[in-house]
Design a protein around this motif. Structure first.
Motif, PDB file in Angstrom:
ATOM      1  N   THR A  16      56.823 -42.891   5.770  1.00  0.00           N
ATOM      2  CA  THR A  16      56.910 -41.806   6.739  1.00  0.00           C
ATOM      3  C   THR A  16      55.569 -41.580   7.413  1.00  0.00           C
ATOM      4  OG1 THR A  16      58.688 -40.774   5.469  1.00  0.00           O
ATOM      5  CG2 THR A  16      57.463 -39.361   6.986  1.00  0.00           C
ATOM      6  N   ILE A  20      55.037 -41.935  11.496  1.00  0.00           N
ATOM      7  CA  ILE A  20      54.545 -40.817  12.306  1.00  0.00           C
ATOM      8  C   ILE A  20      53.236 -41.190  13.003  1.00  0.00           C
ATOM      9  CG2 ILE A  20      53.498 -38.513  12.167  1.00  0.00           C
ATOM     10  CD1 ILE A  20      55.501 -37.840   9.959  1.00  0.00           C
ATOM     11  N   GLN A  41      65.670 -36.958   3.493  1.00  0.00           N
ATOM     12  CA  GLN A  41      64.639 -35.962   3.232  1.00  0.00           C
ATOM     13  C   GLN A  41      64.143 -35.349   4.542  1.00  0.00           C
ATOM     14  OE1 GLN A  41      61.938 -37.140  -0.248  1.00  0.00           O
ATOM     15  NE2 GLN A  41      62.452 -39.108   0.667  1.00  0.00           N
ATOM     16  N   GLY A  42      64.286 -36.095   5.657  1.00  0.00           N
ATOM     17  CA  GLY A  42      63.861 -35.577   6.950  1.00  0.00           C
ATOM     18  C   GLY A  42      62.371 -35.366   7.060  1.00  0.00           C
ATOM     19  N   ASN A  43      61.571 -36.133   6.320  1.00  0.00           N
ATOM     20  CA  ASN A  43      60.121 -35.933   6.326  1.00  0.00           C
ATOM     21  C   ASN A  43      59.495 -36.286   7.674  1.00  0.00           C
ATOM     22  OD1 ASN A  43      59.556 -37.015   2.874  1.00  0.00           O
ATOM     23  ND2 ASN A  43      60.068 -35.014   3.674  1.00  0.00           N
ATOM     24  N   THR A  46      60.051 -33.328   9.945  1.00  0.00           N
ATOM     25  CA  THR A  46      59.178 -32.209   9.574  1.00  0.00           C
ATOM     26  C   THR A  46      57.729 -32.512   9.931  1.00  0.00           C
ATOM     27  OG1 THR A  46      60.625 -31.780   7.715  1.00  0.00           O
ATOM     28  CG2 THR A  46      58.465 -30.744   7.635  1.00  0.00           C
ATOM     29  N   GLY A  47      57.295 -33.730   9.653  1.00  0.00           N
ATOM     30  CA  GLY A  47      55.911 -34.114   9.912  1.00  0.00           C
ATOM     31  C   GLY A  47      55.579 -34.116  11.395  1.00  0.00           C
ATOM     32  N   ASP A  87      68.660 -34.715   8.593  1.00  0.00           N
ATOM     33  CA  ASP A  87      68.622 -33.649   7.607  1.00  0.00           C
ATOM     34  C   ASP A  87      69.427 -34.093   6.394  1.00  0.00           C
ATOM     35  OD1 ASP A  87      70.932 -31.578   9.527  1.00  0.00           O
ATOM     36  OD2 ASP A  87      71.305 -33.303   8.241  1.00  0.00           O
ATOM     37  N   SER A 227      47.174 -36.378   4.438  1.00  0.00           N
ATOM     38  CA  SER A 227      48.242 -35.728   3.661  1.00  0.00           C
ATOM     39  C   SER A 227      48.333 -34.241   3.990  1.00  0.00           C
ATOM     40  CB  SER A 227      48.022 -35.950   2.169  1.00  0.00           C
ATOM     41  OG  SER A 227      46.853 -35.321   1.756  1.00  0.00           O
ATOM     42  N   GLU A 228      47.305 -33.682   4.632  1.00  0.00           N
ATOM     43  CA  GLU A 228      47.354 -32.275   5.033  1.00  0.00           C
ATOM     44  C   GLU A 228      48.143 -32.095   6.332  1.00  0.00           C
ATOM     45  OE1 GLU A 228      42.957 -31.008   3.236  1.00  0.00           O
ATOM     46  OE2 GLU A 228      43.255 -31.205   5.397  1.00  0.00           O
ATOM     47  N   PRO A 230      50.962 -33.158   7.778  1.00  0.00           N
ATOM     48  CA  PRO A 230      52.377 -32.790   7.895  1.00  0.00           C
ATOM     49  C   PRO A 230      52.667 -31.319   7.619  1.00  0.00           C
ATOM     50  CG  PRO A 230      52.080 -34.547   6.255  1.00  0.00           C
ATOM     51  CD  PRO A 230      50.747 -34.231   6.796  1.00  0.00           C
ATOM     52  N   SER A 231      51.810 -30.667   6.827  1.00  0.00           N
ATOM     53  CA  SER A 231      52.080 -29.245   6.545  1.00  0.00           C
ATOM     54  C   SER A 231      51.834 -28.396   7.788  1.00  0.00           C
ATOM     55  CB  SER A 231      51.241 -28.755   5.371  1.00  0.00           C
ATOM     56  OG  SER A 231      49.864 -28.872   5.645  1.00  0.00           O
TER      57      SER A 231
END
Ligand code: ATP
Ligand code: ATP
Ligand code: MG
Ligand code: MG
Lengths: 263, 263
Positions: A16, A20, A41-43, A46-47, A87, A227-228, A230-231
């Motif tokens: 993922t 992205i 998971q739809g990551n 979301t990301g 989703d 790794s930060e 996507p939040s």
């Protein structure tokens, strides 16, 4: 329109994150990119900052309900980068398609209709379609491999990830023989690479010995900013352009483009 | 005999590493432990030193061909720790079981026959059965959740892993309602935890706020010796007993035992 399946059935290897950030890096140099999120998971959705309530039409609708791809495509915050989101409904696709004819060709057929539709309508075709696959070799991944021109394999430099390559190669060979004769491994990209770590260096050596030039020169370093990102619903390239991870994805994208030019 | 499903559909969060090292730590303190490898990648089998040619009867045979569990069980190099191995055939279970009656109860029924058989033969029952699940919510994971007394959720302290918890909780609730009323979350264990990393600390805080005491006090630190061990076919506890990872798994095992004593 080049169609690449980003896949590796080993979990957590950076599929993922690569989809992205490669997508964002390609868009940054003017390529038109469409991401298909094929993971329940739809990551990837979301990301890229697509909230759950904006995922009206999803890849589940494309695969199971014959929804046209253009109905699911939405813009992301990155100009030139669009996505067909997913989703949790997608988890039901395996059973919902188990009695369907041409179950493995659903995505390939949909992409052909989509591409023809854009040409008919005088719209610029996408340069790249990147499909983010789930960590398994189920009907979703088989659909992606059947639709793809090439396979992009993110590989974490760890022992278990190396072991999974044999199974992945066997699946790719089977799909090439029975479903998609043009399928090739477009490239292997090393992810979360830490050059100070013996195991990582050893795995990288083994992979380059085994796959030769298929392995990209650019290795993506382990980098906490990646790794930060996507939040915050952003690719690393938008979240922190200068960090080592973003710079590596930009180098990787230009290496990929020059490799594509030679094909 | 307590049956625990080690599961999280997010990939690469430490399911296999936790199954192997918790299993070894429990065996080290005298518990009799059986691991069921339910992942077609066969990582738990490899990580415990079982070469492919020794996997004659596998969990595929148990689930699809009604093979008795005792035929698949082999000893590992750790006294008191046995395993029923898996291989790539297991990837076909989803389709091979799609027309089978009681498809979700195959493992539960097999474990009941197995346990009764041991009692009949006057053999000591296993104290723990740990099931290593693949990174998806497919028939293999549903079989594990249907057979389990409790669910052990390894959680990597990263953003995408946090997002997956909602889907996992929903699946556990559905299995509890329709297939296995005794199913509970036995615990959540934080893995690859790096206390210097802001994101990790924040995710850990969120998880403890949401799951309360279900989250184990012991967090497993990121420790390169843990990721090196499987390439030697040994659990970290055998490969390097003194490393931070092994010590954390020993603490985790004793925390788990005292939690089990209270149930
Ligand atoms: N270069 C990197 N540096 C640091 N962290 C990374 C990097 N690449 C990925 N990660 C993190 O590692 C974890 C796994 O990555 P990711 O989710 O992209 O893998 P995946 O293969 O898509 O996983 P899955 O198998 O669940 O689909 C994520 O939490 C991600 O943020
Ligand atoms: N505490 C740790 N410290 C360092 N590395 C770790 C730790 N725990 C796991 N790893 C490494 O991280 C990777 C992912 O772990 P593992 O394979 O156990 O996860 P998983 O959830 O079983 O993955 P999958 O979803 O593919 O089944 C492996 O390469 C493993 O060696
Ligand atoms: Mg992913
Ligand atoms: Mg695993």
């Amino acid at each position: 329109m080049r169609i690449l399946a980003v896949t590796n059935q080993k979990g957590g290897v950076g599929k993922t994150t690569t989809t992205i950030n490669l997508g964002a890096a390609l868009a940054a140099v003017g390529e038109r990119v469409l991401i298909l999120d094929l993971d329940p998971q739809g990551n990837a959705s979301t990301g890229l900052g697509v909230p759950p309530h904006e995922r009206k039409e999803t890849t589940y609708d494309i695969l199971v309900n014959d929804a046209p791809i253009e109905e699911a495509v939405i813009n992301t915050l990155v100009p030139g980068l669009d996505i067909a989101p997913s989703d949790a409904d997608l988890a039901a696709a395996e059973l919902d398609l188990s009695q369907t004819a041409r179950r493995n060709f659903r995505l390939r057929d949909a992409l052909e209709r989509f591409h023809d539709g854009r040409v008919h309508a005088g719209l610029a075709p996408y340069d790249y379609v990147l499909m983010d696959c789930p960590p398994s070799l189920n009907v979703l991944t088989i659909n992606a491999l059947t639709a793809a021109d090439g396979v992009l394999v993110p590989l974490q430099c760890e022992f278990f990830a190396l072991e999974g390559l044999v199974q992945l190669q066997r699946t790719i060979d089977r799909v090439k023989e029975n479903l998609n004769p043009r399928l090739e491994i477009q490239g292997v990209v090393l992810t979360m690479y830490d050059s100070r770590n013996n195991l990582a260096r050893q795995v990288a050596e083994d992979v380059r010995a085994h796959f030769g030039n298929t392995v990209y020169q650019t290795a993506i370093p382990r980098n906490v900013r990646v790794s930060e990102a996507p939040s915050f619903g952003r690719p690393a390239l938008i979240y922190d352009y200068r960090c080592a991870g973003s710079q590596a994805y930009m180098r990787f994208a230009s290496e990929l483009i020059s490799r594509e030019r030679q094909i």
